[in-house]
Design a protein around this motif. Sequence first.
Motif, mmCIF file in Angstrom:
data_model
loop_
_atom_site.group_PDB
_atom_site.id
_atom_site.type_symbol
_atom_site.label_atom_id
_atom_site.label_comp_id
_atom_site.label_asym_id
_atom_site.label_seq_id
_atom_site.Cartn_x
_atom_site.Cartn_y
_atom_site.Cartn_z
ATOM 1 N N ARG A 56 0.992 -1.358 0.008
ATOM 2 C CA ARG A 56 0.181 0.062 0.068
ATOM 3 C C ARG A 56 0.907 1.262 -0.037
ATOM 4 N N ALA A 57 1.961 1.444 0.921
ATOM 5 C CA ALA A 57 2.820 2.440 0.876
ATOM 6 C C ALA A 57 3.323 2.716 -0.391
ATOM 7 N N SER A 58 3.728 1.465 -1.270
ATOM 8 C CA SER A 58 4.352 1.624 -2.593
ATOM 9 C C SER A 58 3.386 2.302 -3.610
ATOM 10 N N LEU A 59 2.451 1.994 -3.475
ATOM 11 C CA LEU A 59 1.245 2.410 -4.461
ATOM 12 C C LEU A 59 1.181 3.836 -4.046
ATOM 13 N N GLN A 60 1.114 4.421 -2.576
ATOM 14 C CA GLN A 60 0.796 5.923 -2.513
ATOM 15 C C GLN A 60 2.094 6.651 -2.833
ATOM 16 N N PHE A 61 3.317 6.189 -2.799
ATOM 17 C CA PHE A 61 4.365 6.685 -3.178
ATOM 18 C C PHE A 61 4.445 6.719 -4.693
ATOM 19 N N ARG A 62 4.155 6.012 -5.340
ATOM 20 C CA ARG A 62 4.224 6.003 -6.922
ATOM 21 C C ARG A 62 3.081 7.180 -7.251
ATOM 22 N N LEU A 63 1.846 6.815 -7.033
ATOM 23 C CA LEU A 63 1.048 7.797 -7.434
ATOM 24 C C LEU A 63 1.062 9.282 -6.729
ATOM 25 N N GLY A 64 1.454 9.222 -5.703
ATOM 26 C CA GLY A 64 1.362 10.593 -5.020
ATOM 27 C C GLY A 64 2.600 11.347 -5.529
ATOM 28 N N ASN A 65 3.576 10.704 -6.233
ATOM 29 C CA ASN A 65 4.756 11.453 -7.015
ATOM 30 C C ASN A 65 4.563 11.438 -8.568
ATOM 31 N N THR A 66 3.278 11.096 -8.832
ATOM 32 C CA THR A 66 2.899 11.259 -10.523
ATOM 33 C C THR A 66 2.066 12.374 -10.696
ATOM 34 N N SER A 67 2.239 13.331 -11.635
ATOM 35 C CA SER A 67 1.331 14.145 -11.864
ATOM 36 C C SER A 67 0.854 14.412 -13.481
ATOM 37 N N TRP A 68 -0.006 15.070 -13.463
ATOM 38 C CA TRP A 68 -0.329 15.287 -14.997
ATOM 39 C C TRP A 68 -1.043 16.611 -14.961
ATOM 40 N N ARG A 69 -0.433 17.771 -15.701
ATOM 41 C CA ARG A 69 -1.201 19.016 -15.855
ATOM 42 C C ARG A 69 -0.901 19.752 -14.569
ATOM 43 N N GLY A 70 0.293 19.292 -13.970
ATOM 44 C CA GLY A 70 0.203 19.888 -12.606
ATOM 45 C C GLY A 70 -0.477 19.433 -11.389
ATOM 46 N N LEU A 71 -1.412 18.249 -11.787
ATOM 47 C CA LEU A 71 -2.382 17.710 -10.698
ATOM 48 C C LEU A 71 -1.461 16.528 -10.244
ATOM 49 N N ARG A 72 -1.507 16.266 -8.904
ATOM 50 C CA ARG A 72 -0.834 15.063 -8.226
ATOM 51 C C ARG A 72 -1.971 14.180 -8.253
ATOM 52 N N MET A 73 -1.473 12.826 -8.748
ATOM 53 C CA MET A 73 -2.263 11.533 -8.679
ATOM 54 C C MET A 73 -2.432 11.333 -7.205
ATOM 55 N N ARG A 74 -3.275 10.078 -6.647
ATOM 56 C CA ARG A 74 -3.086 9.817 -5.381
ATOM 57 C C ARG A 74 -3.800 8.270 -5.166
ATOM 58 N N PHE A 75 -3.380 7.755 -4.344
ATOM 59 C CA PHE A 75 -3.843 6.322 -4.214
ATOM 60 C C PHE A 75 -4.718 6.180 -2.516
ATOM 61 N N ASP A 76 -5.822 5.743 -2.750
ATOM 62 C CA ASP A 76 -6.732 5.988 -1.781
ATOM 63 C C ASP A 76 -7.159 4.683 -0.882
ATOM 64 N N GLY A 77 -6.293 3.665 -1.545
ATOM 65 C CA GLY A 77 -6.926 2.217 -0.629
ATOM 66 C C GLY A 77 -6.573 2.270 0.607
ATOM 67 N N LYS A 134 -6.234 -6.616 -8.426
ATOM 68 C CA LYS A 134 -6.456 -5.696 -9.351
ATOM 69 C C LYS A 134 -7.526 -4.750 -9.051
ATOM 70 N N ARG A 135 -8.545 -5.288 -8.088
ATOM 71 C CA ARG A 135 -9.812 -4.221 -7.814
ATOM 72 C C ARG A 135 -9.214 -3.475 -6.526
ATOM 73 N N TYR A 136 -8.237 -3.916 -5.800
ATOM 74 C CA TYR A 136 -7.748 -2.854 -4.795
ATOM 75 C C TYR A 136 -7.077 -1.666 -5.505
ATOM 76 N N GLN A 137 -6.215 -2.093 -6.418
ATOM 77 C CA GLN A 137 -5.500 -0.861 -7.338
ATOM 78 C C GLN A 137 -6.254 0.160 -7.922
ATOM 79 N N HIS A 138 -7.175 -0.515 -8.958
ATOM 80 C CA HIS A 138 -7.873 0.495 -9.520
ATOM 81 C C HIS A 138 -8.891 1.050 -8.722
ATOM 82 N N TYR A 155 -7.225 4.589 -7.336
ATOM 83 C CA TYR A 155 -6.381 5.497 -8.081
ATOM 84 C C TYR A 155 -7.556 6.684 -8.032
ATOM 85 N N GLY A 156 -6.836 7.749 -7.934
ATOM 86 C CA GLY A 156 -7.391 9.290 -7.899
ATOM 87 C C GLY A 156 -6.720 10.229 -8.490
#
Length: 401
Positions: A130-151, A215-219, A222-223
């Motif tokens: 879970r921490a891995s997913l939060q790190f990767r998504l939290g440090n990914t951005s598009w159009r200046g918007l940070r993604m996130r992982f809320d699992g 897969k369900r937990y991952q998808h 995503y946010g």
Amino acid sequence: MHDPDAVPAVPAAPAVACTPLPPAPRVLQIRFTGSGSEYFRIWSVNLLLILVTLGLYLPFAKARRIRYFYANTLVDGQALSFHGDPWKMFRGFLLLIVLMGTYSAAGHFSSTAAFVAFLILCAVWPALWRASLQFRLGNTSWRGLRMRFDGSLTDAYLASAPSYLPAIALVGGGLLIGRDTAATAAAGFTPAVLLYGVGALCMTLFAPWSFALFKRYQHNGYGIAGQDGRVKLSTAKVYLLALKTAGMALLPMLLTGVLAAAAVGLARGMGGPNRALLGTVALGIGVGLGYLLMFAVVMPYGAARMQNLAWNGTRSQALGFRSTLKFRSLFALTLKNWLLTALTLSLYRPFAAVATAQLRLEAVRIGCDEDPADWVAAARAGHADATGDIAGDFFGIDMGL
């Protein structure tokens, strides 16, 4: 005065309000602009530094690789960005080394110590995932918007349970068999053998279920901005895909048998003093080709069908995903990549990675019912920080998505 020949007036039809049709979803196309020659330079430098530092440069190499692939992944003409700190990734890398090293070292002392270490590893692994997913998504951005992982952490453990419980039985049974080898050989069938067999059988039977839960937990976690991922992924469909993938393996296995028999028959027909050696070489070549073909068929089939199944069922409040990755395209590319990688002694690997990323990414289309520019405006009015929880951000754990 009333005119008998006059045509009676037709009453006017009441005015009907026309409801405008909702606008068609805007398509956010994905393009990958990387090139094998560019990535080859990054890959070769990374490989050299990993060898020189005895593997300690691995998280820094991973950060460089992710940045390159993100910078060349354009969604609606805007590139992704990776903001992960390589030094935080290095801390996470050291943590994983300590955990795996402890488990490996415990096995040299006793089977009991190894089993306890394995239980500790099972206890912490969902939290690290879970921490891995939060790190990767939290440090990914598009159009200046940070993604996130809320699992949630609870859901991470629930998703892992169907694979962990059989794994515990399998490892426990294997350690008991290894400790009592002489007794097992004499008795033939013992409770340890039964425990090991039940664990292996349940792992096989539960594998599609576990994969569906992962897969369900991952998808579902995503946010980005106000968008929260939701996926409809039937466990029955994953089981059906697993059966089809297993069926796809039968053809390469049959072909392997035919090639091996033909090679042995040809070698025997040639005669001569080196007949046995020629037969062995021909058999090895036939088995090797069949083995290569099996993985070139089975892996692309499962990957293509699973990508389409998972992403076609994923959407958010305003986003819908459509994946049309074709098996024959991925099969042809995989076979080409494997052959060229073998012929070039692995020097073709960066070219293969770029080609595979381009094929898989550009097979996905994103339909959007809103204007992403509104998300940017809303984020600027509020805050767009979604770097994950303390564990993911501090340790920089990144096990990949």
